[in-house]
Design a protein around this motif. Structure first.
Motif, mmCIF file in Angstrom:
data_model
loop_
_atom_site.group_PDB
_atom_site.id
_atom_site.type_symbol
_atom_site.label_atom_id
_atom_site.label_comp_id
_atom_site.label_asym_id
_atom_site.label_seq_id
_atom_site.Cartn_x
_atom_site.Cartn_y
_atom_site.Cartn_z
ATOM 1 N N ARG A 121 0.826 -1.090 -0.067
ATOM 2 C CA ARG A 121 -0.073 -0.085 0.326
ATOM 3 C C ARG A 121 0.866 1.389 0.070
ATOM 4 N NH1 ARG A 121 -4.846 1.206 4.313
ATOM 5 N NH2 ARG A 121 -5.869 -0.701 3.295
ATOM 6 N N THR A 122 1.893 1.341 0.761
ATOM 7 C CA THR A 122 3.039 2.429 0.870
ATOM 8 C C THR A 122 3.503 2.656 -0.605
ATOM 9 O OG1 THR A 122 3.324 1.916 3.226
ATOM 10 C CG2 THR A 122 4.548 3.326 2.249
ATOM 11 N N ILE A 123 3.958 1.455 -1.199
ATOM 12 C CA ILE A 123 4.268 1.722 -2.659
ATOM 13 C C ILE A 123 3.546 2.228 -3.477
ATOM 14 C CG2 ILE A 123 5.336 0.375 -4.631
ATOM 15 C CD1 ILE A 123 6.284 -1.701 -2.564
ATOM 16 N N LEU A 124 2.416 1.761 -3.581
ATOM 17 C CA LEU A 124 1.298 2.409 -4.547
ATOM 18 C C LEU A 124 0.832 3.766 -4.117
ATOM 19 C CD1 LEU A 124 -0.625 -0.936 -4.969
ATOM 20 C CD2 LEU A 124 0.746 0.185 -6.787
ATOM 21 N N THR A 125 0.700 3.873 -2.816
ATOM 22 C CA THR A 125 0.445 5.423 -2.331
ATOM 23 C C THR A 125 1.597 6.241 -2.852
ATOM 24 O OG1 THR A 125 -0.705 4.485 -0.550
ATOM 25 C CG2 THR A 125 0.056 6.748 -0.393
ATOM 26 N N THR A 126 2.890 5.999 -2.588
ATOM 27 C CA THR A 126 3.900 6.661 -3.292
ATOM 28 C C THR A 126 4.012 7.217 -4.625
ATOM 29 O OG1 THR A 126 5.414 5.786 -1.389
ATOM 30 C CG2 THR A 126 6.269 6.895 -3.201
ATOM 31 N N ALA A 127 3.398 6.055 -5.438
ATOM 32 C CA ALA A 127 3.191 6.288 -6.840
ATOM 33 C C ALA A 127 2.045 7.271 -7.259
ATOM 34 C CB ALA A 127 2.849 5.017 -7.482
ATOM 35 N N TYR A 128 1.168 7.189 -6.383
ATOM 36 C CA TYR A 128 0.262 8.256 -6.840
ATOM 37 C C TYR A 128 0.338 9.579 -6.144
ATOM 38 C CZ TYR A 128 -4.341 10.709 -6.231
ATOM 39 O OH TYR A 128 -5.532 11.794 -6.375
ATOM 40 N N ALA A 129 0.906 9.698 -4.976
ATOM 41 C CA ALA A 129 1.408 10.875 -4.545
ATOM 42 C C ALA A 129 2.444 11.865 -4.969
ATOM 43 C CB ALA A 129 1.927 10.605 -2.732
ATOM 44 N N ALA A 130 3.383 11.174 -5.789
ATOM 45 C CA ALA A 130 4.466 11.916 -6.357
ATOM 46 C C ALA A 130 4.593 11.548 -7.646
ATOM 47 C CB ALA A 130 5.673 11.473 -5.697
ATOM 48 N N LEU A 140 13.770 3.810 -4.900
ATOM 49 C CA LEU A 140 13.919 4.580 -3.947
ATOM 50 C C LEU A 140 14.607 3.770 -2.788
ATOM 51 C CD1 LEU A 140 10.314 6.320 -3.431
ATOM 52 C CD2 LEU A 140 12.490 7.328 -4.359
ATOM 53 N N LYS A 141 15.615 5.081 -2.404
ATOM 54 C CA LYS A 141 16.454 4.663 -1.149
ATOM 55 C C LYS A 141 15.872 5.454 -0.135
ATOM 56 C CE LYS A 141 20.522 3.505 -3.896
ATOM 57 N NZ LYS A 141 21.766 4.020 -4.318
ATOM 58 N N VAL A 142 16.347 5.067 1.205
ATOM 59 C CA VAL A 142 16.033 5.768 2.502
ATOM 60 C C VAL A 142 16.451 7.115 2.319
ATOM 61 C CG1 VAL A 142 16.132 5.636 5.087
ATOM 62 C CG2 VAL A 142 15.871 3.328 3.808
ATOM 63 N N THR A 143 17.593 7.333 2.061
ATOM 64 C CA THR A 143 18.133 8.652 1.987
ATOM 65 C C THR A 143 17.581 9.415 0.881
ATOM 66 O OG1 THR A 143 19.874 7.821 0.556
ATOM 67 C CG2 THR A 143 20.441 7.738 2.890
ATOM 68 N N ASP A 144 16.719 8.948 0.014
ATOM 69 C CA ASP A 144 15.892 9.771 -1.075
ATOM 70 C C ASP A 144 15.018 10.699 -0.495
ATOM 71 O OD1 ASP A 144 17.682 9.181 -2.965
ATOM 72 O OD2 ASP A 144 16.529 7.564 -3.464
ATOM 73 N N VAL A 145 14.631 10.350 0.594
ATOM 74 C CA VAL A 145 13.219 10.924 1.523
ATOM 75 C C VAL A 145 13.851 12.146 2.263
ATOM 76 C CG1 VAL A 145 11.425 10.639 3.124
ATOM 77 C CG2 VAL A 145 11.982 8.819 1.434
ATOM 78 N N ASP A 146 13.474 13.224 1.886
ATOM 79 C CA ASP A 146 14.171 14.483 2.412
ATOM 80 C C ASP A 146 13.091 15.293 3.187
ATOM 81 O OD1 ASP A 146 15.346 16.737 3.272
ATOM 82 O OD2 ASP A 146 16.308 17.263 1.536
ATOM 83 N N SER A 147 12.830 15.103 4.563
ATOM 84 C CA SER A 147 11.775 15.500 5.097
ATOM 85 C C SER A 147 12.195 16.774 5.404
ATOM 86 C CB SER A 147 11.354 14.546 6.288
ATOM 87 O OG SER A 147 12.553 14.631 7.706
ATOM 88 N N GLN A 148 13.280 17.292 5.791
ATOM 89 C CA GLN A 148 13.649 18.854 5.843
ATOM 90 C C GLN A 148 12.892 19.666 4.662
ATOM 91 O OE1 GLN A 148 14.783 19.891 8.718
ATOM 92 N NE2 GLN A 148 14.518 17.774 9.393
ATOM 93 N N ARG A 149 13.332 19.259 3.329
ATOM 94 C CA ARG A 149 12.809 20.124 2.331
ATOM 95 C C ARG A 149 11.506 19.641 1.900
ATOM 96 N NH1 ARG A 149 16.549 19.495 -2.094
ATOM 97 N NH2 ARG A 149 15.357 21.411 -3.052
ATOM 98 N N VAL A 186 18.907 0.275 3.333
ATOM 99 C CA VAL A 186 19.246 1.001 2.131
ATOM 100 C C VAL A 186 18.270 1.028 1.134
ATOM 101 C CG1 VAL A 186 20.749 0.961 0.113
ATOM 102 C CG2 VAL A 186 21.450 -0.188 2.444
ATOM 103 N N TRP A 187 17.513 0.057 0.535
ATOM 104 C CA TRP A 187 16.349 0.358 -0.311
ATOM 105 C C TRP A 187 15.080 0.609 0.716
ATOM 106 C CZ3 TRP A 187 17.900 1.051 -4.898
ATOM 107 C CH2 TRP A 187 18.725 0.355 -5.470
ATOM 108 N N LEU A 188 14.292 1.519 0.362
ATOM 109 C CA LEU A 188 13.394 1.860 0.808
ATOM 110 C C LEU A 188 12.196 0.831 0.986
ATOM 111 C CD1 LEU A 188 11.477 4.064 2.633
ATOM 112 C CD2 LEU A 188 10.595 5.254 0.334
ATOM 113 N N PHE A 189 12.075 0.210 -0.350
ATOM 114 C CA PHE A 189 11.278 -1.036 -0.126
ATOM 115 C C PHE A 189 12.094 -2.289 -0.706
ATOM 116 C CE2 PHE A 189 8.663 2.519 -1.505
ATOM 117 C CZ PHE A 189 7.914 2.673 -0.289
ATOM 118 N N PRO A 190 12.843 -2.888 0.211
ATOM 119 C CA PRO A 190 13.594 -4.003 -0.036
ATOM 120 C C PRO A 190 12.963 -5.367 -0.460
ATOM 121 C CG PRO A 190 13.588 -3.587 2.109
ATOM 122 C CD PRO A 190 12.925 -2.544 1.710
ATOM 123 N N GLY A 191 13.279 -6.054 -1.293
ATOM 124 C CA GLY A 191 12.814 -7.399 -1.950
ATOM 125 C C GLY A 191 13.093 -8.482 -1.268
#
Length: 292
Positions: A121-130, A140-149, A186-191
Motif C-alpha cells: 500500500r505504501t508503494i502504490l500510495t507513493t506512486a500516486y502521491a508523487a 527509492l532509497k531511504v536517503t531519498d526521502v528529505d523530510s526537511q525540504r 538502504v532500499w526504501l522497499f527491499p525485496g
C-alpha cells in the motif's frame, strides 16, 4: 557472446542507454537472427521487411512491440554495422494514439484501501502521491526521502535523469508508519533477495490483487496511478509546465495529452445542445388498425 553482439552492447553503453533498453534491443536482435538462422551481417533490407511482415501477420504483435524491434534493428544496422541505409529501409510502424483511462479521486482512495499489505500500500500510495513510475518507486532509497525540504529525490529515472518531486505531509506520515514496522536500511522497499529492491513483478501482482478486491470496472495498473496524479493536478489548476517537471517528461507535448482527459478541460465547455430551446416531447404514434 559473438563479436557483433559485444560491439552492439558497447555501442549502446557508450551512448548511455538504460540497462533495460540494452537488454531489450539485444533480445530483439537475437530473435531476428534466430528467425533466419544466420548472422544479421548477412541480411539486408528485404530480410528486415520479411521479418516485420512475419511479426505483424503471423505473430500479430502490437505496434508498440513492433516499434521496439524496429528501433533495435535500426540501431544494429545504422549504428553498429554502419550500413548506408535510410529509415525507410526499416520503416517504423505507426502506433495508435490512445488516451489513458483515468481513475477518479474516490476510485484511487477505494483502490488503495483494498491493498492489504502495508508495504504494498505504501508503494502504490507513493506512486500516486508523487506521480512516479513503478521503476522509480521500487528504486527509492531511504536517503531519498528529505523530510526537511519535503521532497523525494528520484535518482536516474527514465532517460537517466535525476529530479525532485514533492513529498506531501500525508505521504510522509505513511512512509513513517511503514518505516516503524519495517526499518528498511538502504532500499526504501527491499525485496526478498538481500541487498535488492522489491521487484516490479511483485508490485504489479499486488496491484492486480487490489484491483480484483476493489471491483473497479476500469483497468488499474501501477502506471494508472501516475496518470491519475497528473490529471488530478491539472484539474486542481496546476500549471502544465510544473506537471511536466514533476513527471520528468522531456517534452511538454507528452504532458499535454492530460489536457484531453482532464474534466475541467472537457466538461467546462458548454454543449450547443444546452443553448437550444426546450424540446417538446415526441408525439405518440397512432396504433395500427387491427386486421383481425
Amino acid at each position: 557472446m559473438t563479436p557483433l553482439r559485444q560491439r552492439m552492447l558497447e555501442d549502446m553503453s557508450i551512448r548511455n542507454f538504460a540497462t533495460n533498453t540494452q537488454r531489450s534491443y539485444l533480445q530483439q536482435v537475437s530473435a531476428y537472427a534466430q528467425h533466419f538462422r544466420c548472422s544479421p551481417e548477412q541480411l539486408g533490407p528485404e530480410d528486415v521487411r520479411s521479418y516485420q511482415a512475419h511479426l505483424l501477420k503471423t505473430r500479430m504483435l502490437a505496434p508498440g512491440t513492433m516499434a521496439v524491434t524496429t528501433s533495435a534493428l535500426r540501431f544494429l544496422y545504422m549504428v553498429t554495422l554502419k550500413r548506408d541505409w535510410t529509415v525507410d529501409d526499416i520503416p517504423m510502424p505507426k502506433k495508435p494514439w490512445k488516451l489513458p483511462i483515468i481513475l477518479s479521486p474516490a476510485e484511487v482512495a477505494h483502490f488503495l484501501e483494498c491493498v492489504d499489505s502495508l508495504k504494498h500500500r505504501t508503494i502504490l500510495t507513493t506512486a500516486y502521491a508523487a506521480g512516479l513510475r513503478v521503476s522509480e518507486v521500487i528504486h527509492l532509497k531511504v536517503t531519498d526521502v528529505d523530510s526537511q525540504r519535503m521532497v523525494l529525490r528520484i535518482e536516474q529515472g527514465k532517460g537517466r535523469k535525476d529530479r525532485y518531486v514533492m513529498l506531501s505531509p500525508r505521504l510522509l506520515d505513511a512512509l513513517r508508519a511503514y518505516w516503524r514496522t519495517s526499518h528498511p536500511k538502504v532500499w526504501l522497499f527491499p525485496g526478498q533477495i538481500p541487498g535488492q529492491p522489491i521487484t516490479r513483478a511483485t508490485v504489479e501482482l499486488a496491484c492486480q490483487k487490489a484491483h480484483r478486491a476493489a471491483a473497479i470496472g476500469k483497468p488499474v495498473t501501477p502506471h494508472s496511478l501516475r496518470h491519475a496524479f497528473a490529471t488530478h493536478l491539472l484539474e486542481a489548476g496546476t500549471d502544465l509546465k510544473r506537471i511536466q517537471l514533476l513527471l520528468g517528461h522531456r517534452s511538454l507535448s507528452t504532458t499535454s495529452r492530460y489536457l484531453k482527459v482532464a474534466a475541467n478541460t472537457v466538461c467546462d465547455t458548454i454543449s450547443p445542445l444546452d443553448a437550444l430551446p426546450e424540446l417538446a416531447p415526441p408525439l405518440p404514434r397512432p396504433a395500427p388498425p387491427a386486421m383481425f
